[in-house]
Design an enzyme around this catalytic site. Structure first.
Site, short mmCIF file in Angstrom:
data_model
loop_
_atom_site.label_atom_id
_atom_site.label_comp_id
_atom_site.label_asym_id
_atom_site.label_seq_id
_atom_site.Cartn_x
_atom_site.Cartn_y
_atom_site.Cartn_z
N TRP A 190 0.83 -1.21 0.00
CA TRP A 190 0.00 0.00 0.00
C TRP A 190 0.87 1.26 0.00
CZ3 TRP A 190 -2.13 2.99 4.63
CH2 TRP A 190 -1.23 3.00 5.68
N ASP A 191 2.18 1.08 0.23
CA ASP A 191 3.11 2.22 0.24
C ASP A 191 3.00 3.07 -1.03
OD1 ASP A 191 3.92 0.15 1.96
OD2 ASP A 191 5.90 0.99 2.16
N GLU A 198 0.08 -2.87 12.25
CA GLU A 198 0.22 -4.31 12.05
C GLU A 198 0.36 -5.09 13.35
OE1 GLU A 198 3.59 -4.36 9.37
OE2 GLU A 198 2.18 -4.40 7.70
N LYS A 207 1.76 0.08 16.02
CA LYS A 207 3.03 0.26 15.32
C LYS A 207 3.05 1.62 14.61
CE LYS A 207 5.71 -2.12 11.72
NZ LYS A 207 5.63 -3.15 10.67
N GLN A 208 1.91 2.02 14.08
CA GLN A 208 1.86 3.24 13.28
C GLN A 208 0.43 3.78 13.27
OE1 GLN A 208 2.93 0.37 10.12
NE2 GLN A 208 2.08 1.86 8.73
C1 BGC Z 1 4.73 -1.19 7.50
C2 BGC Z 1 3.72 -1.25 6.39
C3 BGC Z 1 4.43 -1.10 5.08
C4 BGC Z 1 5.53 -2.12 4.94
C5 BGC Z 1 6.34 -1.96 3.68
C6 BGC Z 1 5.81 -2.22 7.27
O1 BGC Z 1 6.79 -2.12 8.26
O2 BGC Z 1 4.12 -1.42 8.73
O3 BGC Z 1 2.75 -0.25 6.55
O4 BGC Z 1 3.52 -1.26 4.04
O5 BGC Z 1 6.41 -1.99 6.02
O6 BGC Z 1 7.00 -0.75 3.67
#
Ligand code: BGC
Length: 899
Positions: A459-460, A598, A718-719
């Site tokens: 999704w980045d 996550e 986490k975010q």
């Molecule tokens: C993040 C995700 C991201 C992925 C790839 C993970 O550490 O939590 O949001 O899509 O890294 O960059």
């Protein structure tokens, strides 16, 4: 100018405001803390900040003027000071004719366009620097390694081509686990030498007196300089250069200049296309199967070598051609020494002390993905530019065009300027229209710089598209076509899970099937834990968001009619199916998902179930359904019928869009929006307890699992998750959606303040994406100080490798794109999400000015913003909203306003 003159000893910084040190002062260095922190404390101790630093220690080294010996170690004091003070740092010896201003300006220009590393680094630090100095052009990425190295603990030369993936299977715990990797291609950048038939030179600390690696962001040129002194006293000067061709994207060019300083003798140059390479960039994947290439053939014609190969499972064919060029080497003896998987050529000549010998190697790679004819035949016919100098000149011109478009110029902060340019550079080497128009590829989370997350596409994209779409909408279209071409795979994926429509995979590679891992290595316990991250179905919402964002800015009706709407409808069908009606309440529930955070995979003790009513997911679904509803009301019936037919979208589906978008369930506790249903029942976590034990607690999931516990049990993220919707949507859209869902917010400002405060206290920023989202949220909540801190941490995250080694596996493209977006959309305050640009500057007090261009719905804008004024120019008559008021603009007339 406000200079400060600094001399550093092992124990003190001696400083003065003028060159003749009458008013000299001293600052004691604390030997218990790192130099970086000492310098920060020195800065904090100054009552008046300077705007230029002059180092008065004489420069002792040849390749770096401000490198000094500090506790017997060589450090680049100039860089250390620049990174602390964000101002130019020069050496007293550089001030010509007492013109300090000129010397400062020269350094400001140099530092803001170069990413330099002085000296040799080791292991992950060196790997990380190689990721940062990758050259590329959207088609390939060539890691910034010394040419003389093969993969070892300190160096990882690798080449990646967008879209070249391959799957291999590895038995783990009695199961065959299949992994799809972005393939590390044969190493064609290898060049080294020997003297008088001795050993081949390798990068070895004891032989290297000095080393400086400099990436010129302005021209895309990587220059590596080495001063070598061998055991027997022989000295050499070596200069290696690499440049990617931005037009003929198959090609890159190398130049190797070698000068024996104090001896005459025989030099043999060795050059290879090394097909023995494997995928071994990521330490924790090293025990997995990793040999993805079968070498088919090696051909030599005169001094040209062509190595052809194919990938094991995906059967992608590739041909790599190299041509050699060495006009300054007289009568060399050329010979071929191919081995089973290595094309090797040697060039032997007699060298004289003090002479420089130039050896050039041109490299071209074709794959069966973008080339339909016989690739070996195509490679054979391929013509290179006449010389390295021509390639470097052409690249400089091509990069000039890039910078004219996308340079975000920041004055008053050298570090920010350098890193923002590095971000634009990395975004461009990850994807650029010249290459991507011919490719079926999108941008992976690490670009083309390393093997972290196996090169997969996440999704980045959402964090990258914001930048691409403002400068290069055509490119965005190619990237979106990667997703369109995998719509059927997404439908199969949904079907296999029992749903209609399209469910895009969390991690996508060659085919668009799910490539997330099933197990994840916890480095604390060294155990493989189950990986449920694939439940992040919100990736489909990011794709829909990108389609709508592209359409919003480009008005590309054709794309929308032929591809975009079909994707939106198939994605919507999936969410219609996922939304389950509770007849008693009339509310819909979306279950079995994970949000962007996550850490939470499910409810305490029942991981497999996923989560119910993730706020971010539900809000974005409601938003998407509303947008589709608008399309249905405005598009022509031909286009609609055609797309409804393609997607089997029925009248009932249309009704459901409306019903679901008004009735998805959210969970509130007072003013706080719950991350998911049941979130408020979870326990608070004692962060301090773990901080004391582990220091860095950003990966709390791993820590808790190591304690036989689980983040599922706690309010820990986490975010950004719940509030991620406020990052995507305008405040107005966000609050409209909440009202549509039956949760009207009476005091939006208070809502934002309360929720940001609540969630940031519970977030560990375990992803680089987190800081940038929170930085923007904090700006909204008027906490500019913390917003700035998080922004700066995000901006420097790869530069300092703040996650302790992840940059070794590739740069983090998402945060790079998002940082640029934060500067233009939120600091400069040009919000492009509405029908006209909505301008509300939030100029950081640390900067003097921000200047950039952007395309908005076919109009080209130039902006210059400082702390009290803005100047705007558009290339046609238009209007903007400036701090709440409509402002008409006349074509090509700059308008200046204060605020
Ligand atoms: C993040 C995700 C991201 C992925 C790839 C993970 O550490 O939590 O949001 O899509 O890294 O960059």
């Amino acid at each position: 100018m406000k200079p400060i003159y600094i001399k550093i000893t092992d124990s003190q910084i001696i400083y003065a405001n003028s060159e003749n040190a009458i008013d000299e002062k001293s600052f004691d260095l604390d030997s218990n803390i790192e130099l970086k922190q000492n310098l920060q404390e020195f800065k904090d101790s100054l009552s008046n900040l300077p705007n230029v630093i002059v180092i008065t220690n004489p420069s002792k080294f040849h390749l770096k003027k401000n490198a000094i010996l500090f506790h017997e170690e060589v450090i680049d004091l100039g860089a250390e000071l620049e990174n602390t003070f964000h101002i130019p740092v020069i050496n007293i010896e550089e001030i010509i004719d007492s013109n300090l201003l000129l010397a400062a300006e020269k350094e400001t220009d140099y530092a803001s366009w170069h990413l330099d590393y002085y000296g040799l680094a080791h292991e992950k630090r060196q790997y990380g620097q190689e990721s940062m100095q990758t050259i590329g052009n959207g088609y390939f990425g060539l890691r910034g390694t010394y040419l003389e190295t093969k993969a070892n603990d300190d160096n990882y030369p690798a080449t990646y081509i967008a879209g070249v993936f391959d799957q291999l299977s590895t038995p783990i715990n009695g199961r065959d686990i299949i992994n799809e990797d972005l393939v590390n291609l044969p190493n064609a950048q290898y060049i080294t030498f020997s003297i008088n038939n001795g050993q081949r030179f390798t990068i070895n600390e004891s032989d290297i007196k000095e080393s400086n690696r400099s990436l010129d962001l302005k021209s895309g040129l990587l220059t590596i300089k080495l001063l070598v002194q061998l055991d027997d006293g022989k000295e050499l000067r070596i200069v290696e250069k690499k440049v990617a061709d931005m037009q003929n994207y198959h090609d890159y060019y190398l130049q190797y200049a070698i000068e024996p300083v104090n001896f005459n003798g025989k030099i043999t140059i060795y050059t290879q296309i090394d097909g023995t390479v494997v995928n071994s960039n990521v330490e924790r994947y090293r025990n997995l199967s990793n040999k993805h290439l079968v070498i088919d053939q090696i051909n030599n014609i005169d001094e040209t070598a062509i190595l052809s190969a194919h990938t094991v499972q995906s059967d992608i064919k590739l041909a790599i051609k190299t041509d050699l060029n060495h006009p300054t080497i007289v009568n060399p003896k050329y010979s071929i020494h191919n081995k089973a998987e290595i094309a090797e050529q040697q060039l032997e000549f007699t060298a004289s002390a003090g002479e420089t010998y130039y050896f050039e190697k041109d490299v071209s790679t074709y794959t069966s993905l973008e080339t339909k004819e016989d690739i070996v035949a195509v490679a054979k016919k391929h013509q290179f530019l006449p010389s390295f100098a021509d390639a470097a000149k052409q690249a400089q011109e091509d990069w000039q065009k890039v910078w004219t478009q996308e340079d975000v110029i920041v004055t008053g902060d050298i570090t920010a300027q350098k890193l923002l340019r590095l971000n634009s550079y990395s975004m461009t080497t990850a994807a650029q229209n010249n290459a991507n128009k011919d490719l079926d590829a999108s941008v992976g989370s690490r670009g083309l710089t390393g093997e972290g997350y196996r090169g997969h596409i996440f999704w980045d994209e959402l964090f990258d598209m914001n930048f691409y779409v403002l400068h290069n909408p055509e490119l965005v279209k190619s990237l979106l076509m990667y997703r369109y071409n995998r719509l059927h795979a997404a439908m199969d994926y949904a079907g296999a899970d029992g749903y209609n429509g399209a469910m895009y995979p969390w991690q996508s590679g060659l085919y668009g099937d799910e490539q997330s891992q099933e197990v994840h290595l916890n480095p604390i316990t060294n155990k493989w834990d189950p990986d449920n991250s694939r439940k992040q179905r919100h990736v489909s919402l990011a794709i829909a968001y990108n389609v709508l964002n592209y359409f919003h800015l480009s008005h590309d009706e054709k794309f929308m009619q032929q591809f975009g709407l079909e994707m939106l409808l198939d994605i919507a069908k999936f969410w219609i199916d996922m939304s389950k009606l509770d007849k008693d309440t009339g509310k819909y529930t979306i279950g079995n998902v994970m949000g962007p955070d996550e850490f939470h995979e499910g409810y305490p003790g029942v991981k497999e179930s996923g989560l119910k009513n993730n706020a971010y997911t539900n809000i974005m679904v409601s938003w998407l359904f509303k947008k589709i509803g608008n399309f249905i009301n405005t598009e022509s019936s031909d286009v609609l019928d055609n797309n409804f037919r393609k997607t089997n979208f029925s009248d009932i589906d249309i009704q459901k869009l409306d019903d679901i978008r008004h009735n998805l369930k959210l969970d509130f506790q007072g003013n706080i929006l719950g991350q998911f249903e049941g979130y408020f029942d979870l326990k608070r976590l004692d962060f301090d307890k773990y901080r004391q034990q582990y220091g860095n607690i950003s990966r709390m999931d791993r820590i808790l699992k190591a304690h036989e516990d689980s983040p599922d049990n706690y309010q820990v993220a986490k975010q950004a998750d719940t509030l991620m919707a406020l990052f995507n949507l305008t405040d107005q859209d966000f609050f409209d959606i909440l009202a549509d869902l039956g949760y009207p917010i009476t005091n939006p400002e208070m809502f934002i303040d309360d929720n940001v405060k609540y969630y940031i206290e519970r977030t560990t920023h375990g992803s680089t994406l987190s800081r940038i989202v929170y930085s923007m949220l904090l700006l909204k909540a008027d906490d500019t100080k913390t917003a700035w801190k998080l922004f700066y941490e995000a901006l420097t995250s790869d530069y300092y490798d703040i996650q302790g080694g992840t940059t070794a596996e590739g740069i983090h493209l998402g945060v790079m794109g998002a940082t640029l977006n934060l500067v233009t959309s939120f600091f400069a305050g040009i919000d492009y999400r509405g029908e006209v640009l909505d301008i509300n500057p939030n100029m950081p007090k640390q900067w003097d000015e921000i200047e950039f261009k952007m395309n908005f719905k076919g109009t080209k804008f130039n902006f210059r913003i400082n702390s009290d004024g803005i100047s705007i120019k558009a290339n046609r008559d238009t209007e903007v909203i400036f701090i709440g008021k409509k402002l008409p603009l006349v074509a090509n007339q700059e308008i200046q306003l204060t605020y």
